[in-house]
Design a protein around this motif. Structure first.
Motif, PDB file in Angstrom:
ATOM      1  N   SER A 114       0.997  -1.179   0.097  1.00 16.67           N
ATOM      2  CA  SER A 114       0.228   0.136  -0.042  1.00 16.67           C
ATOM      3  C   SER A 114       1.001   1.313   0.018  1.00 16.67           C
ATOM      4  O   SER A 114       0.604   2.219  -0.662  1.00 16.67           O
ATOM      5  CB  SER A 114      -0.722  -0.196   1.276  1.00 16.67           C
ATOM      6  N   TYR A 115       1.930   1.322   0.676  1.00 15.06           N
ATOM      7  CA  TYR A 115       2.854   2.327   0.644  1.00 15.06           C
ATOM      8  C   TYR A 115       3.483   2.692  -0.654  1.00 15.06           C
ATOM      9  O   TYR A 115       3.509   3.931  -1.088  1.00 15.06           O
ATOM     10  CB  TYR A 115       3.758   2.263   1.852  1.00 15.06           C
ATOM     11  N   TRP A 118       0.811   4.393  -2.671  1.00 10.04           N
ATOM     12  CA  TRP A 118       0.396   5.679  -2.481  1.00 10.04           C
ATOM     13  C   TRP A 118       1.658   6.521  -3.184  1.00 10.04           C
ATOM     14  O   TRP A 118       1.444   7.578  -3.472  1.00 10.04           O
ATOM     15  CB  TRP A 118       0.700   5.527  -0.782  1.00 10.04           C
ATOM     16  N   ARG A 123       1.310  10.155  -3.775  1.00  6.24           N
ATOM     17  CA  ARG A 123       0.817  10.561  -2.304  1.00  6.24           C
ATOM     18  C   ARG A 123      -0.850  10.865  -2.224  1.00  6.24           C
ATOM     19  O   ARG A 123      -1.020  11.724  -1.261  1.00  6.24           O
ATOM     20  CB  ARG A 123       1.601  11.615  -1.811  1.00  6.24           C
ATOM     21  N   ARG A 124      -1.584  10.279  -3.064  1.00  4.02           N
ATOM     22  CA  ARG A 124      -2.919  10.524  -3.145  1.00  4.02           C
ATOM     23  C   ARG A 124      -3.433   9.436  -2.059  1.00  4.02           C
ATOM     24  O   ARG A 124      -3.576   8.035  -2.511  1.00  4.02           O
ATOM     25  CB  ARG A 124      -3.616  10.156  -4.423  1.00  4.02           C
ATOM     26  N   LEU A 125      -3.812   9.962  -0.862  1.00  4.01           N
ATOM     27  CA  LEU A 125      -4.469   9.068   0.222  1.00  4.01           C
ATOM     28  C   LEU A 125      -5.648   8.044  -0.241  1.00  4.01           C
ATOM     29  O   LEU A 125      -5.860   6.933  -0.049  1.00  4.01           O
ATOM     30  CB  LEU A 125      -4.990   9.934   1.326  1.00  4.01           C
ATOM     31  N   VAL A 128      -5.391   4.575  -1.712  1.00  4.50           N
ATOM     32  CA  VAL A 128      -5.007   3.284  -0.909  1.00  4.50           C
ATOM     33  C   VAL A 128      -6.011   2.979   0.232  1.00  4.50           C
ATOM     34  O   VAL A 128      -5.766   2.263   0.957  1.00  4.50           O
ATOM     35  CB  VAL A 128      -3.612   3.602  -0.307  1.00  4.50           C
TER      36      VAL A 128
END
Length: 338
Positions: A114-115, A118, A123-125, A128
């Motif tokens: 998942s990291y 992301w 880095r779009r929350l 995920v």
């Protein structure tokens, strides 16, 4: 004659030891490859990947130690009937320890996949949220099962097989969703990049292939585990023993494959803080040079240095981790944003 649990535990320990030896060798090689790339200034130390790699090798070592102790206690101090009863007892500390390690390994593998997803999606929350919720569901199911085993000694694994199946099914779904999103994003960026810049050779598709291969291995293991669980076979303990080293093997193989790639497989992420406007139409290329309202998109090219998912699932999926910035390139793009 059925496959008794003592036979499953003993054979599982032998196979686990073999996989652990493979894992340690691959871990050393992957560490060496990454250290060499770091010394050549091709990559810098990536903290999330390092923490994940160290945690996985420690968990695999702890798993082997616990499984060895469990088999030794069962075989050295009991006759056949007592041995089977001991190994089937879910209330023992050794049983709790080995399965807590397995669940922790699954959670670490899911979290790292998942990291990665992301990071690659800028880095779009929201991207995920689903895999994170699935991983949390797997962790909650695992916590509940271990609580039941600790407080209700008469409970058996078969009686809780629905909850145990939920642990691995949710983990499988989390890995599948995150890996699919990750592979799609890389494919999307590669496709648009080739269309916009007119390239014909893909530099990112090898990354997609590595993701799919490692994810398939992880998915295959989790599928077999669930089938074994639902069939009621005692081979379930065999599958549980080999899970942790398999997760680490997948993780290490991906790092080595990417690290030794002479083409320097790359991934692109977009700085979404930049304001972008793109020209359209046949004169787009000229307009992007002359029109002051058209801005260029600054993309950072990152080296992919990822390990697996747990996979693995197991990892325990699994796969790719964004390394430190290798080069910064300013590209004039036409049409649409990556």
């Amino acid at each position: 004659m059925g496959f008794e649990i003592d036979t499953a535990e003993l054979s599982g320990l032998v196979v686990e030891a073999g996989f652990y030896g493979m894992y340690v060798t691959l871990f050393i090689v992957s560490a060496y490859v990454f250290a060499e790339r770091q010394s050549l200034k091709v990559a810098t130390l990536n903290l999330p990947m390092t923490i994940t790699a160290v945690a996985m090798i420690l968990l695999a070592t702890a798993q082997l130690a616990v499984d060895t102790a469990n088999v030794f206690v069962a075989f050295l101090h009991n006759d056949r009937a007592a041995r089977i009863a001991f190994l089937a007892d879910v209330s023992t500390k050794l049983f709790s320890a080995k399965h807590c390690i397995l669940i922790t390994q699954l959670l670490i593998g899911d979290s790292f996949v998942s990291y990665r997803c992301w990071i690659v999606w800028g880095r779009r929350l929201w991207i995920v949220i689903l895999p994170i919720m699935l991983s949390l569901g797997s962790a909650i199911s695992g916590t509940y099962v271990m609580w039941v085993f600790a407080h209700h000694p008469s409970t058996t694994v078969k009686q809780q097989k629905s909850w145990v199946a939920a642990i691995f099914t949710l983990s499988l779904c989390a890995n599948a969703v995150a890996t699919s999103l990750l592979a799609f994003r890389i494919w999307q960026v590669d496709r648009r990049n080739r269309i916009i810049l007119g390239g014909s050779t893909s530099t990112l598709m090898p990354i997609v292939k590595i993701l799919i291969e490692s994810g398939a291995i992880n998915a295959a293991y989790l599928f077999v585990y669930n089938v074994t669980l639902l069939s009621g076979s005692q081979a379930l303990e065999f599958m549980a023993q080999v899970a942790t080293p398999i997760s680490g093997i997948i993780f290490s193989i991906v790092i080595i494959r990417v690290g030794l790639n002479t083409k320097g497989e790359l991934d692109w992420t977009v700085d979404h803080r930049s304001t972008m406007k793109f020209a359209n139409g046949p004169k787009a290329k000229k307009e992007m040079i002359t029109d002051p309202t058209i801005t260029t998109m600054r993309t950072t090219v990152h080296e992919i240095a990822m390990g697996a998912s747990y996979g693995t699932g197991t990892g325990i999926g699994a796969d790719l981790e964004m390394g430190s910035a290798r080069t910064n390139e300013t590209n004039s793009l036409k049409g649409q944003a990556i």
